[in-house]
Design a protein around this motif. Structure first.
Motif, PDB file in Angstrom:
ATOM      1  N   THR A 186       0.875  -1.248   0.092  1.00 18.28           N
ATOM      2  CA  THR A 186      -0.119   0.007  -0.038  1.00 18.28           C
ATOM      3  C   THR A 186       0.877   1.235   0.099  1.00 18.28           C
ATOM      4  O   THR A 186       0.580   2.266  -0.606  1.00 18.28           O
ATOM      5  CB  THR A 186      -0.958  -0.017   1.266  1.00 18.28           C
ATOM      6  N   CYS A 187       1.812   1.172   0.884  1.00 18.31           N
ATOM      7  CA  CYS A 187       2.720   2.432   0.940  1.00 18.31           C
ATOM      8  C   CYS A 187       3.433   2.545  -0.275  1.00 18.31           C
ATOM      9  O   CYS A 187       3.710   3.761  -0.914  1.00 18.31           O
ATOM     10  CB  CYS A 187       3.975   2.220   2.073  1.00 18.31           C
ATOM     11  N   ILE A 188       3.975   1.614  -1.027  1.00 15.54           N
ATOM     12  CA  ILE A 188       4.684   1.543  -2.391  1.00 15.54           C
ATOM     13  C   ILE A 188       3.551   2.135  -3.460  1.00 15.54           C
ATOM     14  O   ILE A 188       4.039   3.027  -4.179  1.00 15.54           O
ATOM     15  CB  ILE A 188       5.337   0.252  -2.665  1.00 15.54           C
ATOM     16  N   ASN A 189       2.501   1.747  -3.347  1.00 14.08           N
ATOM     17  CA  ASN A 189       1.557   2.043  -4.424  1.00 14.08           C
ATOM     18  C   ASN A 189       1.099   3.579  -4.116  1.00 14.08           C
ATOM     19  O   ASN A 189       0.865   4.332  -5.252  1.00 14.08           O
ATOM     20  CB  ASN A 189       0.210   1.055  -4.393  1.00 14.08           C
ATOM     21  N   ILE A 190       1.029   3.994  -3.095  1.00 13.39           N
ATOM     22  CA  ILE A 190       0.881   5.644  -2.845  1.00 13.39           C
ATOM     23  C   ILE A 190       1.862   6.159  -3.075  1.00 13.39           C
ATOM     24  O   ILE A 190       1.819   7.488  -3.928  1.00 13.39           O
ATOM     25  CB  ILE A 190       0.577   5.708  -1.392  1.00 13.39           C
ATOM     26  N   LEU A 191       3.122   5.799  -2.984  1.00 11.37           N
ATOM     27  CA  LEU A 191       4.212   6.684  -3.294  1.00 11.37           C
ATOM     28  C   LEU A 191       4.366   6.600  -4.914  1.00 11.37           C
ATOM     29  O   LEU A 191       4.555   7.780  -5.459  1.00 11.37           O
ATOM     30  CB  LEU A 191       5.363   5.911  -2.834  1.00 11.37           C
ATOM     31  N   LYS A 192       4.098   5.524  -5.566  1.00 13.17           N
ATOM     32  CA  LYS A 192       4.197   5.553  -6.828  1.00 13.17           C
ATOM     33  C   LYS A 192       3.043   6.393  -7.774  1.00 13.17           C
ATOM     34  O   LYS A 192       3.194   7.110  -8.487  1.00 13.17           O
ATOM     35  CB  LYS A 192       4.016   4.115  -7.275  1.00 13.17           C
ATOM     36  N   LYS A 193       1.979   6.250  -6.930  1.00  9.52           N
ATOM     37  CA  LYS A 193       0.624   6.887  -7.599  1.00  9.52           C
ATOM     38  C   LYS A 193       1.150   8.609  -7.324  1.00  9.52           C
ATOM     39  O   LYS A 193       0.550   9.258  -8.358  1.00  9.52           O
ATOM     40  CB  LYS A 193      -0.650   6.892  -7.000  1.00  9.52           C
ATOM     41  N   ASN A 194       1.838   8.865  -6.350  1.00  2.87           N
ATOM     42  CA  ASN A 194       2.003  10.365  -6.160  1.00  2.87           C
ATOM     43  C   ASN A 194       3.295  10.723  -6.894  1.00  2.87           C
ATOM     44  O   ASN A 194       3.698  11.766  -6.606  1.00  2.87           O
ATOM     45  CB  ASN A 194       1.903  10.652  -4.680  1.00  2.87           C
ATOM     46  N   LYS A 195       3.854   9.666  -7.527  1.00  4.56           N
ATOM     47  CA  LYS A 195       5.255   9.795  -8.114  1.00  4.56           C
ATOM     48  C   LYS A 195       6.325  10.383  -7.108  1.00  4.56           C
ATOM     49  O   LYS A 195       7.244  11.147  -7.749  1.00  4.56           O
ATOM     50  CB  LYS A 195       5.115  10.941  -9.432  1.00  4.56           C
ATOM     51  N   LYS A 196       6.128  10.320  -5.949  1.00 10.37           N
ATOM     52  CA  LYS A 196       7.319  10.772  -5.097  1.00 10.37           C
ATOM     53  C   LYS A 196       8.339   9.671  -5.059  1.00 10.37           C
ATOM     54  O   LYS A 196       9.502  10.140  -4.414  1.00 10.37           O
ATOM     55  CB  LYS A 196       6.657  10.631  -3.691  1.00 10.37           C
ATOM     56  N   PHE A 197       8.333   8.590  -5.487  1.00 17.35           N
ATOM     57  CA  PHE A 197       9.143   7.583  -5.672  1.00 17.35           C
ATOM     58  C   PHE A 197      10.408   8.195  -6.369  1.00 17.35           C
ATOM     59  O   PHE A 197      11.751   7.978  -6.092  1.00 17.35           O
ATOM     60  CB  PHE A 197       8.900   6.147  -5.896  1.00 17.35           C
ATOM     61  N   ASN A 198       9.984   8.740  -7.596  1.00 17.60           N
ATOM     62  CA  ASN A 198      11.121   9.197  -8.476  1.00 17.60           C
ATOM     63  C   ASN A 198      11.705  10.292  -8.103  1.00 17.60           C
ATOM     64  O   ASN A 198      12.930  10.674  -8.475  1.00 17.60           O
ATOM     65  CB  ASN A 198      10.446   9.752  -9.787  1.00 17.60           C
TER      66      ASN A 198
END
Length: 193
Positions: free
Chosen positions: A78-90
């Protein structure tokens, strides 16, 4: 209420069982979410979304392993999906040791304050922090991380190496450690697995 009764109640969509499940695991799972979040409010949002998934997917739990481990995996994803959705991971940093801290020749203390280390991990850029958490704390392989994050395996390895280096510099600067340990086995102690 036993874990078996909680699970059975959740399968029947009983609010009391869902409340018991939340009360039993929310503190531990908030700690998991906090490692990936930008701040406490984001961690709480991740926690809530994660528990919604837990309640909606509880029928998929197959009693292979610990129920807590199953919940933890849902929270991490869930955390990873939220980060990816918000493009914060990049968000990433090209570090060529911007901190300028030199390593001293003393050794890592036998006991490192877990809370201090977690706070230092939270200072890392989100991409570094995510890979570090998945690899060093959650025990994912670089291949698994690459699959989960939709990145190359080599990117996972380089992000992890840079995260370790940056974390070591932060820990040294904050005087939590005096010299980095070559293996990061002590980091697993902060995971509260």
């Amino acid at each position: 209420m036993t874990e078996e009764a909680i699970l059975k109640g959740c399968l029947n969509n009983e609010a009391s069982a869902q409340r018991e499940l939340y009360n039993k695991y929310s503190a531990k799972m908030l700690a998991v979410c906090y490692r990936y979040a930008h701040n406490r409010e984001d961690a709480e949002d991740m926690l809530q979304e994660g528990f919604i998934k837990v309640f909606s997917q509880v029928h998929t739990f197959e009693n292979r392993g610990a129920f807590e481990g199953w919940i933890r995996r849902i929270m991490v994803h869930t955390c990873i999906n939220i980060l990816k959705k918000n493009k914060k991971f990049n968000e990433s940093v090209d570090i060529i040791h911007a901190t300028g801290v030199q390593v001293r020749e003393d050794s890592v203390p036998a006991i490192v304050q877990a809370k201090q280390v977690v706070e230092c991990i939270r200072l890392l850029p989100i991409g570094y922090r995510t890979v570090l958490n998945l690899y060093a704390v959650e025990g994912y392989s670089h291949r698994e991380i690459a699959t989960v994050l939709d990145i190359e395996e080599s990117t996972s390895r380089s992000q992890y190496t840079r995260a370790k280096s940056m974390l070591e510099d932060i820990l040294i600067r904050k005087r939590i450690i005096q010299k980095p340990k070559q293996d990061f086995e002590w980091l697993a102690a902060v995971s509260q697995r």
